[in-house]
Design an enzyme around this catalytic site. Structure first.
Site, PDB file in Angstrom:
ATOM      1  N   GLY A 208      23.119   8.907 -22.912  1.00  0.00           N
ATOM      2  CA  GLY A 208      23.103   8.332 -21.006  1.00  0.00           C
ATOM      3  C   GLY A 208      22.211   7.428 -20.672  1.00  0.00           C
ATOM      4  N   ASN A 209      22.637   7.040 -19.001  1.00  0.00           N
ATOM      5  CA  ASN A 209      21.523   6.400 -18.476  1.00  0.00           C
ATOM      6  C   ASN A 209      22.455   6.624 -17.065  1.00  0.00           C
ATOM      7  OD1 ASN A 209      23.411   4.073 -17.641  1.00  0.00           O
ATOM      8  ND2 ASN A 209      23.036   3.655 -19.704  1.00  0.00           N
ATOM      9  N   ARG A 210      21.012   6.656 -16.455  1.00  0.00           N
ATOM     10  CA  ARG A 210      21.552   6.537 -14.757  1.00  0.00           C
ATOM     11  C   ARG A 210      22.167   5.659 -14.403  1.00  0.00           C
ATOM     12  NH1 ARG A 210      17.564  10.680 -13.998  1.00  0.00           N
ATOM     13  NH2 ARG A 210      15.951  10.774 -14.937  1.00  0.00           N
TER      14      ARG A 210
END
Ligand code: CTP
Length: 399
Positions: A208-210
């Site tokens: 995923g990412n932030r």
């Protein structure tokens, strides 16, 4: 959207949920709406006219005449921007379906012509399932009334099931959503992607990412405020509103976001791709949790569908496509190249800074808006909400 100056009529019939309507009136008044209340006679058993008039700051109308004064149902219907009947009993429902105007409330609804009328039926589970009730609801839906689905939960009978009137906050959002809107995007359909995507490695892990999803929500609200009919397709995000005034489609993976976008894209006027889509996903997702071993673990990744590219390549005449870019080096040149490669009409270039005032988790951002003809507009550091309004305004110039 503020409700300042909006004219709302609340019609109350004789159901126990009527006790919650004073809270709804307070919410509406707090947002600046003008509220008139009409009731059936039996509604007074559940909530007093005094409470309703104190909160709405208007007299409550139940009968066609008050002493020697005629209550003009047509004037009421014309005054309204929107009418909500809540709670709606099976009895009033049947009369509305049959056009039996034996009280003031029904006469107002029958005079409402092109005004939005929302109905919030509330009754016990068994009554709700009674075939005639279903038929009446179908009939009224075909007449253009909007039925607010009852909620599931505990019912007065002691049973539990579908039949409860939704909470005042939900009714409030339904009102907000259905009020005829003004603004530069009135009559336009806007689709926005937002948030991160999660690409599963196994049942408990993902890539995923932030991204927080804040920009997607801010854009959805700004487009809604400008009068558009909005759909937000969002990856997992903690900031998605509980009762949004627009449609929210929740997805997890890039593939799901792509499919949901593809399904809807043809009917849209404007598509804003602000999601931080993962560029890769695992080639295979393990069915059970991957166990720790002593040797190296290699994950094979495959590219995800590029949603912005697909939308840009398949856009129809007149559709506007907006993309986002986050670049670190040669930002302008790369952003312009991205705009061309993905056949977008506008690119919003994020400029990351070192002080943490821009980017994924921050509440503020700094962007440069680049249009297809090469024109650029650099905006100062602003909150994501302010920026969303600026971006929507720039998009309206492209229409
Ligand atoms: N985007 C998308 N689908 C993807 C990847 C990106 O719709 N699978 C969209 C994003 O929502 C954003 C824009 O594409 O609007 C820019 O994303 P970015 O990942 O920077 O684009 P890339 O083509 O991957 O460019 P780069 O070469 O910088 O990685």
């Amino acid at each position: 959207m503020s409700l300042r100056g909006k004219h709302i009529i609340i019609g109350i019939t004789g159901g126990i949920a009527a006790y919650k309507i004073p809270l709804l009136i307070r919410l509406l008044k707090k947002e600046g709406a003008e509220v008139r209340v009409m009731t059936t006679r039996s509604a007074h058993e559940f909530v007093t006219p005094l409470t309703l008039s104190a909160l709405s700051q208007n007299r409550i109308v139940t009968e066609f005449t008050d002493r020697d004064q005629w209550n003009n149902h047509v004037e009421w219907a014309r005054w309204a921007d929107l009418i909500l009947i809540a709670p709606l009993t099976a009895n009033t429902l049947a009369k509305l379906a049959q056009g039996q105007a034996d009280n003031f409330l029904i006469a107002v609804v029958m005079s409402a012509e092109n005004k939005p009328v929302l109905l919030s039926p509330a009754m016990d589970r068994e009554m709700f399932q009674y075939p005639a009730v279903k038929n009446h609801l179908d009939k009224l839906t075909s007449y253009g009334f909007k039925i607010i689905e009852p909620a599931e939960g505990e019912l007065l009978s002691g049973l539990s099931g579908k039949g409860r009137m939704p909470e005042p906050e939900t009714l409030f959002e339904e009102i907000r959503r259905h009020l005829p809107k003004d603004g530069p995007l009135k009559g336009k359909k806007v689709l926005i992607t937002g948030g991160p995507t999660y690409e599963p490695i196994d049942p408990v892990r993902f890539i995923g990412n932030r991204s927080s999803g804040k920009t997607g929500v801010a854009l959805a609200e700004a487009a809604y405020d400008a009068g558009a009919e909005v759909t937000l397709i969002s990856g997992p995000s903690k900031v998605l509103p509980a009762n949004p005034a627009y449609e929210v489609v929740r997805v997890e993976t890039a593939r799901e976001m792509f499919e949901e976008t593809k399904k809807r894209m043809d009917s849209q006027d404007i598509l804003i791709m602000s999601a931080a889509v993962s560029d890769y996903s695992p080639e295979n997702t393990a069915r059970s949790k991957i166990k720790k071993k002593d040797k190296r673990l290699v994950l094979e990744l495959k590219p995800t569908p590029d949603i912005l590219k697909y939308v840009g390549e398949n856009k129809k005449e007149g559709q506007i496509v907006v993309g986002f870019a986050l670049e670190t080096d040669h930002a302008l040149a790369h952003a312009l190249d991205k705009l061309k490669r993905k056949n977008a009409d506008m690119i919003v270039l994020n400029s990351p800074d070192k002080e943490g005032k821009t980017g994924f988790d921050s509440d503020t951002n700094k962007v440069i808006i680049i249009k297809k003809d090469g024109r650029k507009k650099e905006l100062p550091l602003k909150t994501k909400k302010e920026l969303a309004h600026d971006i929507i305004e720039e998009i309206t110039h492209l229409l």
